[in-house]
Design an enzyme around this catalytic site. Structure first.
Site, PDB file in Angstrom:
ATOM      1  N   ASP A 214     -21.844 -53.363 -39.030  1.00 28.61           N
ATOM      2  CA  ASP A 214     -22.857 -52.307 -39.187  1.00 28.61           C
ATOM      3  C   ASP A 214     -22.240 -51.022 -39.729  1.00 28.61           C
ATOM      4  O   ASP A 214     -22.856 -50.314 -40.523  1.00 28.61           O
ATOM      5  CB  ASP A 214     -23.514 -51.992 -37.829  1.00 28.61           C
ATOM      6  CG  ASP A 214     -24.464 -53.088 -37.418  1.00 28.61           C
ATOM      7  OD1 ASP A 214     -24.567 -54.103 -38.145  1.00 28.61           O
ATOM      8  OD2 ASP A 214     -25.095 -52.948 -36.350  1.00 28.61           O
TER       9      ASP A 214
ATOM     10  N   ASP B 273     -23.608 -48.779 -42.725  1.00 29.61           N
ATOM     11  CA  ASP B 273     -23.979 -47.366 -42.533  1.00 29.61           C
ATOM     12  C   ASP B 273     -23.185 -46.451 -43.472  1.00 29.61           C
ATOM     13  O   ASP B 273     -23.715 -45.478 -43.995  1.00 29.61           O
ATOM     14  CB  ASP B 273     -23.729 -46.932 -41.080  1.00 29.61           C
ATOM     15  CG  ASP B 273     -24.698 -47.605 -40.118  1.00 29.61           C
ATOM     16  OD1 ASP B 273     -25.727 -48.135 -40.585  1.00 29.61           O
ATOM     17  OD2 ASP B 273     -24.427 -47.619 -38.907  1.00 29.61           O
TER      18      ASP B 273
ATOM     19  N   SER C  69     -38.274 -46.671 -39.567  1.00 31.56           N
ATOM     20  CA  SER C  69     -36.855 -46.698 -39.239  1.00 31.56           C
ATOM     21  C   SER C  69     -36.518 -45.359 -38.555  1.00 31.56           C
ATOM     22  O   SER C  69     -37.429 -44.586 -38.255  1.00 31.56           O
ATOM     23  CB  SER C  69     -36.116 -46.854 -40.560  1.00 31.56           C
ATOM     24  OG  SER C  69     -34.763 -46.927 -40.368  1.00 31.56           O
TER      25      SER C  69
ATOM     26  N   LYS D  76     -30.485 -46.827 -27.314  1.00 31.40           N
ATOM     27  CA  LYS D  76     -30.941 -47.571 -28.502  1.00 31.40           C
ATOM     28  C   LYS D  76     -30.527 -49.032 -28.335  1.00 31.40           C
ATOM     29  O   LYS D  76     -29.388 -49.407 -28.600  1.00 31.40           O
ATOM     30  CB  LYS D  76     -30.333 -46.961 -29.777  1.00 31.40           C
ATOM     31  CG  LYS D  76     -30.907 -47.567 -31.045  1.00 31.40           C
ATOM     32  CD  LYS D  76     -30.489 -46.745 -32.265  1.00 31.40           C
ATOM     33  CE  LYS D  76     -31.128 -47.255 -33.540  1.00 31.40           C
ATOM     34  NZ  LYS D  76     -30.649 -48.567 -33.965  1.00 31.40           N
TER      35      LYS D  76
ATOM     36  N   ARG E 252     -41.239 -56.157 -36.779  1.00 40.13           N
ATOM     37  CA  ARG E 252     -41.442 -54.957 -37.597  1.00 40.13           C
ATOM     38  C   ARG E 252     -41.563 -55.328 -39.076  1.00 40.13           C
ATOM     39  O   ARG E 252     -42.315 -54.709 -39.824  1.00 40.13           O
ATOM     40  CB  ARG E 252     -40.246 -54.004 -37.401  1.00 40.13           C
ATOM     41  CG  ARG E 252     -40.382 -52.718 -38.174  1.00 40.13           C
ATOM     42  CD  ARG E 252     -39.195 -51.803 -37.955  1.00 40.13           C
ATOM     43  NE  ARG E 252     -37.979 -52.311 -38.562  1.00 40.13           N
ATOM     44  CZ  ARG E 252     -36.882 -51.608 -38.762  1.00 40.13           C
ATOM     45  NH1 ARG E 252     -36.829 -50.358 -38.368  1.00 40.13           N
ATOM     46  NH2 ARG E 252     -35.809 -52.145 -39.304  1.00 40.13           N
TER      47      ARG E 252
ATOM     48  N   LYS F 253     -25.638 -42.571 -33.612  1.00 42.74           N
ATOM     49  CA  LYS F 253     -24.897 -43.831 -33.662  1.00 42.74           C
ATOM     50  C   LYS F 253     -23.529 -43.636 -33.033  1.00 42.74           C
ATOM     51  O   LYS F 253     -22.815 -42.686 -33.365  1.00 42.74           O
ATOM     52  CB  LYS F 253     -24.733 -44.294 -35.127  1.00 42.74           C
ATOM     53  CG  LYS F 253     -26.029 -44.500 -35.866  1.00 42.74           C
ATOM     54  CD  LYS F 253     -26.876 -45.636 -35.332  1.00 42.74           C
ATOM     55  CE  LYS F 253     -26.308 -46.991 -35.548  1.00 42.74           C
ATOM     56  NZ  LYS F 253     -26.577 -47.579 -36.840  1.00 42.74           N
TER      57      LYS F 253
HETATM   58  P1  NAD Z   1     -32.577 -47.981 -37.186  1.00 39.65           P
HETATM   59  O1  NAD Z   1     -31.159 -47.794 -36.862  1.00 39.65           O
HETATM   60  O2  NAD Z   1     -33.170 -47.147 -38.245  1.00 39.65           O
HETATM   61  O3  NAD Z   1     -33.420 -47.776 -35.900  1.00 39.65           O
HETATM   62  C1  NAD Z   1     -34.756 -48.133 -35.760  1.00 39.65           C
HETATM   63  C2  NAD Z   1     -34.836 -49.258 -34.805  1.00 39.65           C
HETATM   64  O4  NAD Z   1     -34.198 -48.921 -33.579  1.00 39.65           O
HETATM   65  C3  NAD Z   1     -36.240 -49.597 -34.376  1.00 39.65           C
HETATM   66  O5  NAD Z   1     -36.891 -50.365 -35.334  1.00 39.65           O
HETATM   67  C4  NAD Z   1     -35.978 -50.338 -33.117  1.00 39.65           C
HETATM   68  O6  NAD Z   1     -35.739 -51.685 -33.426  1.00 39.65           O
HETATM   69  C5  NAD Z   1     -34.664 -49.798 -32.607  1.00 39.65           C
HETATM   70  N1  NAD Z   1     -34.710 -49.144 -31.295  1.00 39.65           N
HETATM   71  C6  NAD Z   1     -33.968 -49.515 -30.213  1.00 39.65           C
HETATM   72  N2  NAD Z   1     -34.213 -48.740 -29.172  1.00 39.65           N
HETATM   73  C7  NAD Z   1     -35.143 -47.836 -29.569  1.00 39.65           C
HETATM   74  C8  NAD Z   1     -35.800 -46.758 -28.920  1.00 39.65           C
HETATM   75  N3  NAD Z   1     -35.536 -46.435 -27.645  1.00 39.65           N
HETATM   76  N4  NAD Z   1     -36.708 -46.046 -29.629  1.00 39.65           N
HETATM   77  C9  NAD Z   1     -36.964 -46.342 -30.923  1.00 39.65           C
HETATM   78  N5  NAD Z   1     -36.367 -47.363 -31.602  1.00 39.65           N
HETATM   79  C10 NAD Z   1     -35.468 -48.093 -30.929  1.00 39.65           C
HETATM   80  O7  NAD Z   1     -32.783 -49.506 -37.488  1.00 39.65           O
HETATM   81  P2  NAD Z   1     -32.978 -50.233 -38.845  1.00 39.65           P
HETATM   82  O8  NAD Z   1     -33.837 -49.468 -39.769  1.00 39.65           O
HETATM   83  O9  NAD Z   1     -33.375 -51.600 -38.492  1.00 39.65           O
HETATM   84  O10 NAD Z   1     -31.561 -50.429 -39.560  1.00 39.65           O
HETATM   85  C11 NAD Z   1     -30.484 -49.777 -39.441  1.00 39.65           C
HETATM   86  C12 NAD Z   1     -29.515 -50.509 -38.532  1.00 39.65           C
HETATM   87  O11 NAD Z   1     -29.309 -51.851 -38.923  1.00 39.65           O
HETATM   88  C13 NAD Z   1     -28.198 -49.817 -38.619  1.00 39.65           C
HETATM   89  O12 NAD Z   1     -27.612 -49.814 -37.360  1.00 39.65           O
HETATM   90  C14 NAD Z   1     -27.410 -50.689 -39.577  1.00 39.65           C
HETATM   91  O13 NAD Z   1     -26.031 -50.611 -39.328  1.00 39.65           O
HETATM   92  C15 NAD Z   1     -27.948 -52.045 -39.266  1.00 39.65           C
HETATM   93  N6  NAD Z   1     -27.840 -52.909 -40.438  1.00 39.65           N
HETATM   94  C16 NAD Z   1     -26.701 -53.624 -40.562  1.00 39.65           C
HETATM   95  C17 NAD Z   1     -26.522 -54.433 -41.667  1.00 39.65           C
HETATM   96  C18 NAD Z   1     -25.268 -55.264 -41.771  1.00 39.65           C
HETATM   97  O14 NAD Z   1     -25.098 -55.933 -42.788  1.00 39.65           O
HETATM   98  N7  NAD Z   1     -24.394 -55.249 -40.794  1.00 39.65           N
HETATM   99  C19 NAD Z   1     -27.496 -54.498 -42.668  1.00 39.65           C
HETATM  100  C20 NAD Z   1     -28.647 -53.738 -42.505  1.00 39.65           C
HETATM  101  C21 NAD Z   1     -28.808 -52.930 -41.390  1.00 39.65           C
END
Ligand code: NAD
Length: 328
Positions: free
Chosen positions: A34, A38, A83, A116, A137, A311
Site C-alpha cells: 500500500d 500511496d 474515498s 480505520k 462500494r 495513514k
Molecule cells: P481510502 O483510504 O480512501 O479510505 C476510504 C475507505 O476507508 C472507505 O471506503 C472504507 O472502506 C474505509 N474505512 C475504514 N474505516 C472507516 C471509518 N471508520 N470511516 C470511514 N471509512 C472507513 O480507501 P480507498 O479509496 O479504498 O483506497 C485507498 C487505499 O487502498 C489506500 O490505503 C491504498 O494504499 C490502498 N490501495 C492499495 C493498492 C495496492 O496495490 N497495494 C492499490 C489501490 C489502493
C-alpha cells in the site's frame, strides 16, 4: 518540470496506478505494498496540482475503487460511497484543522476519531428494519450486490430493533486470528494464501457461493449513516450512538475530540496500540462531528472535505527509526 515532462510523467504514473488498482480492487490480490501505491498517488497529485489542466476525468486521483465483477448484479448507490483524503503526519492534520476552522468561522469544531478498519466497505439497506440489500462500494456510484454473502456475517443484523428505513455504511473485515488459521489451512491444501486480512475479507465476500463466506468468520463495524428516514440527527457521534442502539456493532474505541491536539494524541496512541487489536487497521479516520458543517464543506470529486484518513507510517519505516534510535 515543464508541461511536456509533466504529461510524460503523469502518463507513466497513471498506467502504474491503474494496474495496481486493478489488482487490488478488482482481483483482491495486490502486487505492490500500500505504501508504494500511496507514494505514487501523492506524486501524481503533486504534478496535477502544478498542472491542473492535465487532470483527466479518469485519473486515479478522481476515480474511486475499481470495476464491478461481471457475475454480480449491479447496485446503484443513491448517495455515493466516497474515498477519503489522506494525512501522513502532524502537519497534514493541522492543515486539515485549519481548513475546517476556516469554514466554521466562530463556531467551535469537534471531531470524531475512528479506527480505520482494513477491510471492505459495504452498504446495508434496511426497509422497515429488515435487511433488504448489501452491496460493495464498487466505483462509488455502482457496487456489487453481495446480500447473500453479507447475510452470513453474524455482526450484520437481519432485523433491527427499530422499524426504520436506513442505509448504513461499514467495514466488513476478517479478524487477525481467523486470517492466520485460514492461510494455514490454505497452505496445507497447497492453495495460494491471501496477502492480508483485507484481501481475505474482500475475496470471501466477492464470490458467488455464500457457504464460503459463512465459513470465513467475518465481522463488521458500521461507521456512518447513508440515509435515514423519519429521524433528525445533528451530529456524526449521535448517528453512531443511534446505530449502536439499533443493533449494529460500532467500534468502541471511537472518540469525540474537542481539539486537533486531542486528535493528534489519539493518532499517536494507535500507531503502537494497533498491535493489541484483534483486527487490522491502517490508520485513523477523522471526521467533523457537526452534520451541518459537513454539509457546508461538501465534497471534492473523490472525497469529503470534512474528513481525512491519517495513514500510519509503514512498519519498515518504524523499524528503521527504532533501529536508528537504539543505534543498532
Ligand atoms: P481510502 O483510504 O480512501 O479510505 C476510504 C475507505 O476507508 C472507505 O471506503 C472504507 O472502506 C474505509 N474505512 C475504514 N474505516 C472507516 C471509518 N471508520 N470511516 C470511514 N471509512 C472507513 O480507501 P480507498 O479509496 O479504498 O483506497 C485507498 C487505499 O487502498 C489506500 O490505503 C491504498 O494504499 C490502498 N490501495 C492499495 C493498492 C495496492 O496495490 N497495494 C492499490 C489501490 C489502493
Amino acid at each position: 518540470m515543464d508541461k511536456n515532462q509533466a504529461t510524460e510523467q503523469l502518463k507513466e504514473l497513471r498506467e502504474k496506478l491503474e494496474k495496481y488498482g486493478y489488482h487490488y480492487y478488482v482481483l483482491d490480490t495486490p502486487i505492490v505494498p500500500d505504501e508504494e501505491y500511496d507514494r505514487l498517488l501523492q506524486e501524481l497529485l503533486k504534478i496535477e496540482e502544478l498542472f491542473p489542466d492535465l487532470v483527466t476525468e479518469d485519473s486515479p486521483s478522481v476515480r474511486i475503487g475499481g470495476a464491478i465483477l461481471p457475475h454480480f448484479t449491479k447496485v446503484s448507490h443513491k448517495i455515493p460511497m466516497m474515498s477519503l483524503g489522506n494525512s501522513f503526519n502532524e502537519q497534514d492534520l493541522r492543515d486539515f484543522d485549519r481548513r475546517v476552522r476556516q469554514f466554521a468561522g466562530d463556531t467551535p469544531v469537534s471531531y470524531v476519531c475512528e479506527l480505520k478498519i482494513d477491510g471492505l466497505a459495504v452498504s446495508l439497506t434496511y426497509e422497515a428494519g429488515k435487511l433488504v440489500r448489501g452491496a460493495t462500494r464498487g466505483d462509488g456510484t455502482t457496487g456489487e450486490d453481495i446480500t447473500s454473502n453479507l447475510k452470513t456475517v453474524p455482526a450484520v443484523p437481519l432485523r433491527l430493533n427499530n422499524e426504520v428505513d436506513l442505509e448504513v455504511r461499514g467495514e466488513a473485515y476478517m479478524p487477525k486470528r481467523s486470517f492466520e488459521s485460514l492461510n494455514k489451512a490454505k497452505k496445507e491444501a497447497e492453495e495460494e494464501p491471501f496477502a492480508n486480512p483485507r484481501n481475505a475479507a474482500a475475496g470471501s465476500l466477492r464470490q458467488l457461493d455464500p457457504k464460503i463466506a459463512a465459513k470465513r468468520n467475518l465481522s463488521l463495524f458500521v461507521y456512518s449513516i447513508g440515509e435515514l428516514k423519519g429521524r433528525d440527527i445533528d451530529s456524526h457521534y449521535e448517528g453512531l450512538s443511534f446505530l449502536n442502539e439499533t443493533g449494529f456493532k460500532v467500534n468502541k474505541e471511537t472518540k469525540r475530540c474537542e481539539s486537533i491536539d486531542e486528535v493528534i494524541a489519539y493518532t499517536e496512541k494507535w500507531v503502537e496500540g494497533r498491535h493489541e487489536l484483534d483486527y487490522e487497521i491502517d490508520g485513523i479516520v477523522i471526521k467533523v462531528d457537526s452534520l451541518k458543517l459537513q454539509k457546508e464543506m461538501g465534497f471534492t470529486a473523490k472525497s469529503p472535505r470534512w474528513a481525512t484518513a491519517f495513514k500510519f507510517p509503514a512498519e519498515e519505516v518504524i523499524t528503521k527509526l527504532l533501529d536508528i534510535e537504539l543505534n543498532v
